[in-house]
Design a protein around this motif. Structure first.
Motif, PDB file in Angstrom:
ATOM      1  N   SER A   1     -47.361 -10.923  16.498  1.00  0.00           N
ATOM      2  CA  SER A   1     -46.075 -11.217  17.140  1.00  0.00           C
ATOM      3  C   SER A   1     -45.224  -9.975  17.349  1.00  0.00           C
ATOM      4  CB  SER A   1     -45.295 -12.245  16.314  1.00  0.00           C
ATOM      5  OG  SER A   1     -44.772 -11.662  15.126  1.00  0.00           O
ATOM      6  N   LEU A   2     -45.505  -8.908  16.588  1.00  0.00           N
ATOM      7  CA  LEU A   2     -44.694  -7.694  16.697  1.00  0.00           C
ATOM      8  C   LEU A   2     -44.838  -7.019  18.052  1.00  0.00           C
ATOM      9  CD1 LEU A   2     -45.296  -6.113  13.170  1.00  0.00           C
ATOM     10  CD2 LEU A   2     -43.254  -7.307  13.969  1.00  0.00           C
ATOM     11  N   GLY A   3     -45.919  -7.308  18.778  1.00  0.00           N
ATOM     12  CA  GLY A   3     -46.125  -6.676  20.077  1.00  0.00           C
ATOM     13  C   GLY A   3     -45.410  -7.364  21.213  1.00  0.00           C
ATOM     14  N   ASP A   4     -44.678  -8.440  20.931  1.00  0.00           N
ATOM     15  CA  ASP A   4     -43.968  -9.190  21.975  1.00  0.00           C
ATOM     16  C   ASP A   4     -42.632  -8.518  22.280  1.00  0.00           C
ATOM     17  OD1 ASP A   4     -42.808 -10.989  23.663  1.00  0.00           O
ATOM     18  OD2 ASP A   4     -42.859 -12.692  22.264  1.00  0.00           O
ATOM     19  N   ARG A   5     -42.558  -7.810  23.405  1.00  0.00           N
ATOM     20  CA  ARG A   5     -41.340  -7.062  23.754  1.00  0.00           C
ATOM     21  C   ARG A   5     -40.189  -7.970  24.176  1.00  0.00           C
ATOM     22  NH1 ARG A   5     -40.802  -3.777  27.517  1.00  0.00           N
ATOM     23  NH2 ARG A   5     -39.716  -2.083  26.457  1.00  0.00           N
ATOM     24  N   SER A   6     -40.483  -9.254  24.383  1.00  0.00           N
ATOM     25  CA  SER A   6     -39.406 -10.189  24.744  1.00  0.00           C
ATOM     26  C   SER A   6     -38.621 -10.639  23.510  1.00  0.00           C
ATOM     27  CB  SER A   6     -39.984 -11.412  25.464  1.00  0.00           C
ATOM     28  OG  SER A   6     -40.785 -12.193  24.590  1.00  0.00           O
ATOM     29  N   THR A   7     -39.135 -10.338  22.308  1.00  0.00           N
ATOM     30  CA  THR A   7     -38.423 -10.649  21.068  1.00  0.00           C
ATOM     31  C   THR A   7     -37.685  -9.411  20.599  1.00  0.00           C
ATOM     32  OG1 THR A   7     -40.083 -12.301  20.425  1.00  0.00           O
ATOM     33  CG2 THR A   7     -38.649 -11.440  18.691  1.00  0.00           C
ATOM     34  N   HIS A   8     -36.375  -9.460  20.597  1.00  0.00           N
ATOM     35  CA  HIS A   8     -35.548  -8.293  20.298  1.00  0.00           C
ATOM     36  C   HIS A   8     -35.115  -8.316  18.825  1.00  0.00           C
ATOM     37  CE1 HIS A   8     -34.508  -8.576  24.857  1.00  0.00           C
ATOM     38  NE2 HIS A   8     -35.704  -8.047  24.634  1.00  0.00           N
TER      39      HIS A   8
ATOM     40  N   THR B   1     -40.574  -1.546  20.936  1.00  0.00           N
ATOM     41  CA  THR B   1     -40.087  -0.603  21.948  1.00  0.00           C
ATOM     42  C   THR B   1     -39.169  -1.273  22.957  1.00  0.00           C
ATOM     43  OG1 THR B   1     -42.080  -1.029  23.257  1.00  0.00           O
ATOM     44  CG2 THR B   1     -42.145   0.839  21.728  1.00  0.00           C
ATOM     45  N   TRP B   2     -38.567  -2.387  22.572  1.00  0.00           N
ATOM     46  CA  TRP B   2     -37.712  -3.113  23.503  1.00  0.00           C
ATOM     47  C   TRP B   2     -36.355  -2.451  23.804  1.00  0.00           C
ATOM     48  CZ3 TRP B   2     -33.084  -4.505  21.336  1.00  0.00           C
ATOM     49  CH2 TRP B   2     -33.028  -4.661  19.955  1.00  0.00           C
ATOM     50  N   PRO B   3     -35.776  -1.596  22.933  1.00  0.00           N
ATOM     51  CA  PRO B   3     -34.480  -0.993  23.287  1.00  0.00           C
ATOM     52  C   PRO B   3     -34.585  -0.085  24.515  1.00  0.00           C
ATOM     53  CG  PRO B   3     -34.916  -0.765  20.933  1.00  0.00           C
ATOM     54  CD  PRO B   3     -36.198  -1.190  21.569  1.00  0.00           C
ATOM     55  N   LYS B   4     -33.527  -0.017  25.280  1.00  0.00           N
ATOM     56  CA  LYS B   4     -33.487   0.860  26.448  1.00  0.00           C
ATOM     57  C   LYS B   4     -33.184   2.300  26.053  1.00  0.00           C
ATOM     58  CE  LYS B   4     -32.069  -2.812  29.648  1.00  0.00           C
ATOM     59  NZ  LYS B   4     -31.019  -3.266  30.598  1.00  0.00           N
ATOM     60  N   ASP B   5     -32.359   2.473  25.025  1.00  0.00           N
ATOM     61  CA  ASP B   5     -32.007   3.807  24.563  1.00  0.00           C
ATOM     62  C   ASP B   5     -33.254   4.539  24.066  1.00  0.00           C
ATOM     63  OD1 ASP B   5     -29.713   5.706  23.462  1.00  0.00           O
ATOM     64  OD2 ASP B   5     -31.171   5.447  21.846  1.00  0.00           O
ATOM     65  N   LYS B   6     -33.434   5.795  24.496  1.00  0.00           N
ATOM     66  CA  LYS B   6     -34.640   6.550  24.182  1.00  0.00           C
ATOM     67  C   LYS B   6     -34.815   6.758  22.686  1.00  0.00           C
ATOM     68  CE  LYS B   6     -37.041  10.876  25.323  1.00  0.00           C
ATOM     69  NZ  LYS B   6     -36.973  12.160  26.086  1.00  0.00           N
ATOM     70  N   LYS B   7     -33.745   7.112  21.980  1.00  0.00           N
ATOM     71  CA  LYS B   7     -33.831   7.346  20.541  1.00  0.00           C
ATOM     72  C   LYS B   7     -34.162   6.060  19.809  1.00  0.00           C
ATOM     73  CE  LYS B   7     -33.366   9.727  16.715  1.00  0.00           C
ATOM     74  NZ  LYS B   7     -34.319  10.795  16.336  1.00  0.00           N
TER      75      LYS B   7
ATOM     76  N   THR C   1     -33.597 -14.313  20.733  1.00  0.00           N
ATOM     77  CA  THR C   1     -35.033 -14.196  21.017  1.00  0.00           C
ATOM     78  C   THR C   1     -35.888 -14.228  19.753  1.00  0.00           C
ATOM     79  OG1 THR C   1     -34.825 -11.778  21.066  1.00  0.00           O
ATOM     80  CG2 THR C   1     -34.682 -12.953  23.175  1.00  0.00           C
ATOM     81  N   PHE C   2     -35.266 -13.943  18.594  1.00  0.00           N
ATOM     82  CA  PHE C   2     -35.997 -14.096  17.332  1.00  0.00           C
ATOM     83  C   PHE C   2     -35.728 -15.483  16.784  1.00  0.00           C
ATOM     84  CE2 PHE C   2     -35.974 -14.075  12.673  1.00  0.00           C
ATOM     85  CZ  PHE C   2     -37.302 -13.774  12.443  1.00  0.00           C
ATOM     86  N   ARG C   3     -36.792 -16.209  16.490  1.00  0.00           N
ATOM     87  CA  ARG C   3     -36.685 -17.579  15.997  1.00  0.00           C
ATOM     88  C   ARG C   3     -37.278 -17.661  14.586  1.00  0.00           C
ATOM     89  NH1 ARG C   3     -36.379 -21.835  19.717  1.00  0.00           N
ATOM     90  NH2 ARG C   3     -37.823 -23.008  18.386  1.00  0.00           N
ATOM     91  N   THR C   4     -36.624 -18.454  13.746  1.00  0.00           N
ATOM     92  CA  THR C   4     -37.098 -18.589  12.374  1.00  0.00           C
ATOM     93  C   THR C   4     -38.419 -19.353  12.291  1.00  0.00           C
ATOM     94  OG1 THR C   4     -35.738 -20.581  12.099  1.00  0.00           O
ATOM     95  CG2 THR C   4     -34.775 -18.468  11.402  1.00  0.00           C
ATOM     96  N   ASP C   5     -38.750 -20.121  13.347  1.00  0.00           N
ATOM     97  CA  ASP C   5     -40.029 -20.838  13.336  1.00  0.00           C
ATOM     98  C   ASP C   5     -41.135 -20.046  14.031  1.00  0.00           C
ATOM     99  OD1 ASP C   5     -39.120 -21.049  15.917  1.00  0.00           O
ATOM    100  OD2 ASP C   5     -39.358 -23.223  16.073  1.00  0.00           O
ATOM    101  N   SER C   6     -40.860 -18.797  14.384  1.00  0.00           N
ATOM    102  CA  SER C   6     -41.886 -17.934  14.981  1.00  0.00           C
ATOM    103  C   SER C   6     -42.851 -17.483  13.900  1.00  0.00           C
ATOM    104  CB  SER C   6     -41.236 -16.713  15.631  1.00  0.00           C
ATOM    105  OG  SER C   6     -40.609 -15.900  14.640  1.00  0.00           O
TER     106      SER C   6
END
Length: 308
Positions: free
Chosen positions: A288-295, A237-243, A183-188
């Motif tokens: 771009s940092l607010g895009d939760r689809s980029t992990h 905030t994309w991880p599922k784990d709370k910590k 989901t992270f691209r070098t051309d982003s």
């Protein structure tokens, strides 16, 4: 406690000439004047706030620990690139019998200090005019992008540690943003920022991607019992784990805060960009940092070793 004379005279624990307080102004930010141009990050209030926030983030990430090296009773400690001095001050509180010295190019440390902590204006890339074989612990954090010759620095650290003393470096792989799922691209937008930062750092002789090589550098310098703690730091905030979600939220804010200070001097001084172009690259990366689809995530590298 120790007071600093704002006139620039030597008082208590800070030794500095008056010119070091005459900061350089560039692109709306202030920069150090002592050995001007050697360090590309600013030293103004916004940057000091970022460094304080970064300190608390490191504590969050590593369970509140200031160090991972197995220290017992260090008596003489040196903190390289101390910045606001917050790490040195808290370390001095943790080890009240230790004499802690923090060095930096900028006199931005607080006026009142624990009695066992002092700060000096110094350049750790020059020849060290310090007593060899005398320090029990030498620490450096977020030096990446400010060191031209890492092997030489490792050698000087080795020479000035007492036998049995420890070195510890706490670094982030600044241009190592990546993802495991593509989901992270070098051309982003962030990829473009990251590539320009790496290019500028290499052209300036200040590599931003040396963190993964620190452990081997320590071994090459002669250190033994070298240990590397590599921790995955999610951004957002994309991880599922709370910590991890909490860490990712902090990381997103800190990365966003650091985009402009990391790039502005390098992009304009080294890559020859206009201020507007550099700002646009930073702004696009921040959005771009607010895009939760980029992990996206980075690695933190805490590396320590012992002098035989």
């Amino acid at each position: 406690d120790t007071e600093i004379d704002s006139s620039g005279n030597s008082v208590g624990s800070i030794t500095a000439q008056s010119t070091v307080f005459d900061f350089k102004y560039e692109n709306g930010r202030t920069y150090h004047n002592f050995r001007a141009g050697k360090y590309f990050l600013p030293n103004d209030e916004a940057e000091q706030n970022r460094l304080e926030k970064l300190h608390h983030f490191f504590l969050l990430t590593y369970g509140g620990r200031l160090h991972l090296a197995p220290l017992e009773n260090p008596r003489k400690v040196l903190d390289l690139g101390t910045g606001t001095g917050i790490w040195a001050i808290e370390f001095g509180d943790e080890f009240p019998d230790a004499e802690v010295t923090g060095i930096d190019l900028s006199p931005i440390q607080p006026n009142w200090l624990p009695e066992n902590v002092k700060f000096e204006i110094d350049d750790y890339e020059e020849d060290w005019l310090r007593e060899p074989n005398s320090y029990d612990y030498i620490h450096g954090r977020t030096l990446m992008g400010s060191v031209k010759d890492w092997p030489r620095l490792m050698s000087q650290i080795y020479d000035h540690l007492a036998p049995g003393g420890y070195v510890e470096l706490q670094e982030t792989d600044l241009t190592g943003g990546r993802s495991d799922d593509g989901t992270f691209r070098t051309d982003s937008a962030f990829g473009v920022y990251q590539e320009n930062l790496k290019k500028a750092g290499n052209l300036a002789g200040l590599p931003t991607d040396a963190a993964p090589m620190l452990a081997q550098m320590m071994l090459d310098a002669g250190f033994v019992e070298v240990r590397e703690h590599r921790v995955k730091i999610p951004v957002g905030t994309w991880p599922k784990d709370k910590k991890l979600k909490e860490i990712g939220s902090w990381a997103q804010e800190i990365v966003a805060d650091g985009l402009e200070p990391y790039c502005m001097a390098l992009f304009t001084r080294v890559l020859g960009m206009a201020k507007e172009e550099a700002t646009q690259i930073c702004d696009n990366a921040k959005k771009s940092l607010g895009d939760r689809s980029t992990h996206m995530y980075f690695f933190n590298h805490f590396v320590y070793g012992r002098k035989p």
